[in-house]
Scaffold this motif. Structure first.
Motif, PDB file in Angstrom:
ATOM      1  N   VAL A 167      -0.572  -1.037  -3.072  1.00 55.26           N
ATOM      2  CA  VAL A 167       0.294  -0.559  -2.415  1.00 55.26           C
ATOM      3  C   VAL A 167       1.157  -2.091  -1.688  1.00 55.26           C
ATOM      4  O   VAL A 167       2.159  -1.887  -1.538  1.00 55.26           O
ATOM      5  CB  VAL A 167      -0.155   0.211  -0.952  1.00 55.26           C
ATOM      6  CG1 VAL A 167       0.920   0.331  -0.029  1.00 55.26           C
ATOM      7  CG2 VAL A 167      -0.634   1.538  -1.874  1.00 55.26           C
ATOM      8  N   VAL A 168       0.201  -2.910  -1.288  1.00 50.80           N
ATOM      9  CA  VAL A 168       0.634  -3.952  -0.539  1.00 50.80           C
ATOM     10  C   VAL A 168       0.963  -5.363  -1.708  1.00 50.80           C
ATOM     11  O   VAL A 168       2.348  -5.809  -1.240  1.00 50.80           O
ATOM     12  CB  VAL A 168      -0.232  -4.586   0.477  1.00 50.80           C
ATOM     13  CG1 VAL A 168       0.225  -6.051   1.188  1.00 50.80           C
ATOM     14  CG2 VAL A 168      -0.835  -3.470   1.474  1.00 50.80           C
ATOM     15  N   TRP A 169       0.444  -5.514  -2.541  1.00 53.03           N
ATOM     16  CA  TRP A 169       0.851  -6.303  -3.513  1.00 53.03           C
ATOM     17  C   TRP A 169       1.816  -5.899  -4.595  1.00 53.03           C
ATOM     18  O   TRP A 169       2.649  -6.737  -4.838  1.00 53.03           O
ATOM     19  CB  TRP A 169      -0.391  -7.124  -3.894  1.00 53.03           C
ATOM     20  CG  TRP A 169      -1.046  -8.188  -3.157  1.00 53.03           C
ATOM     21  CD1 TRP A 169      -0.624  -8.558  -1.948  1.00 53.03           C
ATOM     22  CD2 TRP A 169      -2.130  -8.836  -3.242  1.00 53.03           C
ATOM     23  NE1 TRP A 169      -1.632  -9.526  -1.259  1.00 53.03           N
ATOM     24  CE2 TRP A 169      -2.424  -9.739  -2.159  1.00 53.03           C
ATOM     25  CE3 TRP A 169      -3.203  -8.955  -4.529  1.00 53.03           C
ATOM     26  CZ2 TRP A 169      -3.430 -10.378  -2.023  1.00 53.03           C
ATOM     27  CZ3 TRP A 169      -4.040  -9.647  -4.053  1.00 53.03           C
ATOM     28  CH2 TRP A 169      -4.564 -10.566  -3.157  1.00 53.03           C
ATOM     29  N   ALA A 170       1.392  -4.738  -5.037  1.00 54.58           N
ATOM     30  CA  ALA A 170       2.306  -4.410  -6.369  1.00 54.58           C
ATOM     31  C   ALA A 170       3.406  -3.356  -5.651  1.00 54.58           C
ATOM     32  O   ALA A 170       4.482  -3.335  -6.342  1.00 54.58           O
ATOM     33  CB  ALA A 170       1.476  -3.382  -7.130  1.00 54.58           C
ATOM     34  N   GLY A 171       3.451  -3.050  -4.553  1.00 51.89           N
ATOM     35  CA  GLY A 171       4.741  -2.551  -3.973  1.00 51.89           C
ATOM     36  C   GLY A 171       4.812  -0.893  -4.154  1.00 51.89           C
ATOM     37  O   GLY A 171       5.957  -0.596  -4.077  1.00 51.89           O
ATOM     38  N   LEU A 172       3.637  -0.412  -4.619  1.00 53.49           N
ATOM     39  CA  LEU A 172       3.986   1.040  -4.862  1.00 53.49           C
ATOM     40  C   LEU A 172       3.860   1.821  -3.692  1.00 53.49           C
ATOM     41  O   LEU A 172       3.113   1.606  -2.641  1.00 53.49           O
ATOM     42  CB  LEU A 172       2.706   1.398  -5.801  1.00 53.49           C
ATOM     43  CG  LEU A 172       2.593   0.887  -7.054  1.00 53.49           C
ATOM     44  CD1 LEU A 172       1.396   1.513  -7.903  1.00 53.49           C
ATOM     45  CD2 LEU A 172       4.060   0.923  -7.960  1.00 53.49           C
ATOM     46  N   ASP A 173       4.416   3.087  -3.612  1.00 49.39           N
ATOM     47  CA  ASP A 173       4.402   3.825  -2.555  1.00 49.39           C
ATOM     48  C   ASP A 173       3.198   4.728  -2.630  1.00 49.39           C
ATOM     49  O   ASP A 173       2.525   4.560  -3.541  1.00 49.39           O
ATOM     50  CB  ASP A 173       5.529   4.908  -2.466  1.00 49.39           C
ATOM     51  CG  ASP A 173       5.900   5.631  -3.865  1.00 49.39           C
ATOM     52  OD1 ASP A 173       4.998   5.804  -4.566  1.00 49.39           O
ATOM     53  OD2 ASP A 173       6.969   6.160  -3.924  1.00 49.39           O
ATOM     54  N   TYR A 174       2.932   5.460  -1.814  1.00 49.63           N
ATOM     55  CA  TYR A 174       1.603   6.396  -1.888  1.00 49.63           C
ATOM     56  C   TYR A 174       1.338   7.047  -2.865  1.00 49.63           C
ATOM     57  O   TYR A 174       0.432   7.366  -3.485  1.00 49.63           O
ATOM     58  CB  TYR A 174       1.350   7.014  -0.450  1.00 49.63           C
ATOM     59  CG  TYR A 174       1.326   6.272   0.632  1.00 49.63           C
ATOM     60  CD1 TYR A 174       0.744   5.148   0.662  1.00 49.63           C
ATOM     61  CD2 TYR A 174       1.840   6.835   1.783  1.00 49.63           C
ATOM     62  CE1 TYR A 174       0.275   4.425   2.122  1.00 49.63           C
ATOM     63  CE2 TYR A 174       1.722   6.006   3.192  1.00 49.63           C
ATOM     64  CZ  TYR A 174       1.056   4.874   3.055  1.00 49.63           C
ATOM     65  OH  TYR A 174       0.955   4.150   4.297  1.00 49.63           O
ATOM     66  N   ALA A 175       2.495   7.838  -3.141  1.00 52.99           N
ATOM     67  CA  ALA A 175       2.559   8.784  -4.540  1.00 52.99           C
ATOM     68  C   ALA A 175       2.185   8.068  -5.846  1.00 52.99           C
ATOM     69  O   ALA A 175       1.463   8.570  -6.630  1.00 52.99           O
ATOM     70  CB  ALA A 175       3.601   9.625  -4.505  1.00 52.99           C
ATOM     71  N   SER A 176       2.882   6.807  -5.796  1.00 54.14           N
ATOM     72  CA  SER A 176       2.996   6.284  -7.189  1.00 54.14           C
ATOM     73  C   SER A 176       1.436   5.587  -7.209  1.00 54.14           C
ATOM     74  O   SER A 176       0.691   5.534  -8.273  1.00 54.14           O
ATOM     75  CB  SER A 176       3.997   5.039  -7.162  1.00 54.14           C
ATOM     76  OG  SER A 176       5.177   5.429  -7.250  1.00 54.14           O
ATOM     77  N   ALA A 177       0.694   5.039  -6.086  1.00 53.87           N
ATOM     78  CA  ALA A 177      -0.601   4.620  -6.143  1.00 53.87           C
ATOM     79  C   ALA A 177      -1.574   5.647  -6.585  1.00 53.87           C
ATOM     80  O   ALA A 177      -2.474   5.340  -7.121  1.00 53.87           O
ATOM     81  CB  ALA A 177      -0.782   3.905  -4.768  1.00 53.87           C
ATOM     82  N   ALA A 178      -1.365   6.728  -6.063  1.00 56.57           N
ATOM     83  CA  ALA A 178      -2.202   7.734  -6.191  1.00 56.57           C
ATOM     84  C   ALA A 178      -2.043   8.290  -7.774  1.00 56.57           C
ATOM     85  O   ALA A 178      -3.239   8.453  -8.390  1.00 56.57           O
ATOM     86  CB  ALA A 178      -1.760   9.269  -5.526  1.00 56.57           C
TER      87      ALA A 178
END
Length: 219
Positions: A136-147
Motif C-alpha cells: 500500500v505505502v511503497w507500491a502505491g496500491l489501494d486497499y482493494a488492489s492490495a487485497a
C-alpha cells in the motif's frame, strides 16, 4: 490483455513487462534493499506469471495487483531460502572475512541509509502486516488492489495496515528517545572532558586600574 494472457499470446508478456517492470522493480528494491535481488525478483515474477496464466481470473481490471502478489510470494520464498542458507553457513568454520565491496559501491547514494533504516523497522513487524504496508505505502496500491494481490479481504488489509502503522510509530518514537539519550550522554561526557578555561590576561600596554586605599578615600 487479461484475456490474451490467459490464451497464451506471447506478445502480451512483452507488453506486460513494458508496463509494469519498473513498478515491480521499485517495489522489490525497497523490500530487499538489493539491486541484483530486485532484478531477479522481477524476472522470476514475469516467468511465474506466464507459467500461471491459466489460473488468472478472467474478470478484473489491471494486472498490476496480480503481478505484485506474485512478486510478494517470490520474495517470501527467497527470504525463507536465505534463512536456510544462513543457518547452513553458520555451521561452517569461518576462514576469515572476505571484503564485500558492494556497500562501497552504493555508499555515495544519499537514500541508502534511509532505506536500510526503513527496512530495519519493517523487519520488526509481523510478515503479514509488513507485506500489506509495503504494497500500500511503497507500491502505491489501494486497499482493494492490495487485497487482490494478497488474496485477502479488504477489511483484513485495512486492519493489518492500521496495525503496521501504529507499530512503526511506536518503533520510531522509541528510536527517537534512544537517540536523544545517547546524544545527551555524549554531550555530558564532552563537557566533563573539556579543560577548564584559562584565566583572562591583561591586555598588553594597559595596566589594571588601581583602587584607591581607604586612607586616601577618607583624606
Amino acid at each position: 490483455m487479461r484475456t490474451r494472457l490467459r490464451r497464451g499470446d506471447p506478445d502480451v508478456l512483452g507488453e506486460l513487462y513494458d508496463e509494469h517492470a519498473q513498478v515491480l522493480y521499485r517495489y522489490a528494491l525497497r523490500v530487499t534493499g538489493d539491486w541484483a535481488e530486485a532484478e531477479d525478483v522481477v524476472s522470476t515474477t514475469f516467468l511465474e506469471a506466464w507459467r500461471g496464466r491459466e489460473r488468472l481470473h478472467p474478470d478484473g481490471d489491471g494486472l498490476c495487483p496480480w503481478l505484485l502478489g506474485i512478486a510478494t510470494n517470490v520474495m517470501r520464498r527467497n527470504a525463507r531460502a536465505r534463512r536456510r542458507r544462513d543457518l547452513a553457513l553458520a555451521r561452517i568454520p569461518e576462514r576469515g572475512a572476505v571484503p564485500d565491496f558492494s556497500d562501497d559501491l552504493v555508499a555515495h547514494l544519499a537514500d541508502v541509509e534511509e532505506l536500510r533504516a526503513a527496512r530495519r523497522a519493517l523487519a520488526r513487524l509481523r510478515r503479514r502486516d509488513r507485506e500489506v504496508f509495503t504494497l500500500v505505502v511503497w507500491a502505491g496500491l489501494d486497499y482493494a488492489s492490495a487485497a487482490e494481490a494478497l488474496g485477502t479481504p479488504v477489511g483484513t488489509v485495512r486492519s493489518r495496515l492500521s496495525r503496521a502503522r501504529a507499530r512503526l510509530r511506536e518503533l520510531t518514537e522509541a528510536e527517537a528517545r534512544a537517540e536523544a539519550k545517547v546524544k545527551a550522554k555524549a554531550e555530558a561526557r564532552a563537557r566533563a572532558a573539556a579543560p577548564a578555561p584559562a584565566p583572562a590576561l591583561p591586555v598588553p600596554g594597559r595596566l589594571p586600574a588601581l583602587r584607591p586605599s581607604t586612607q586616601e578615600s577618607h583624606g
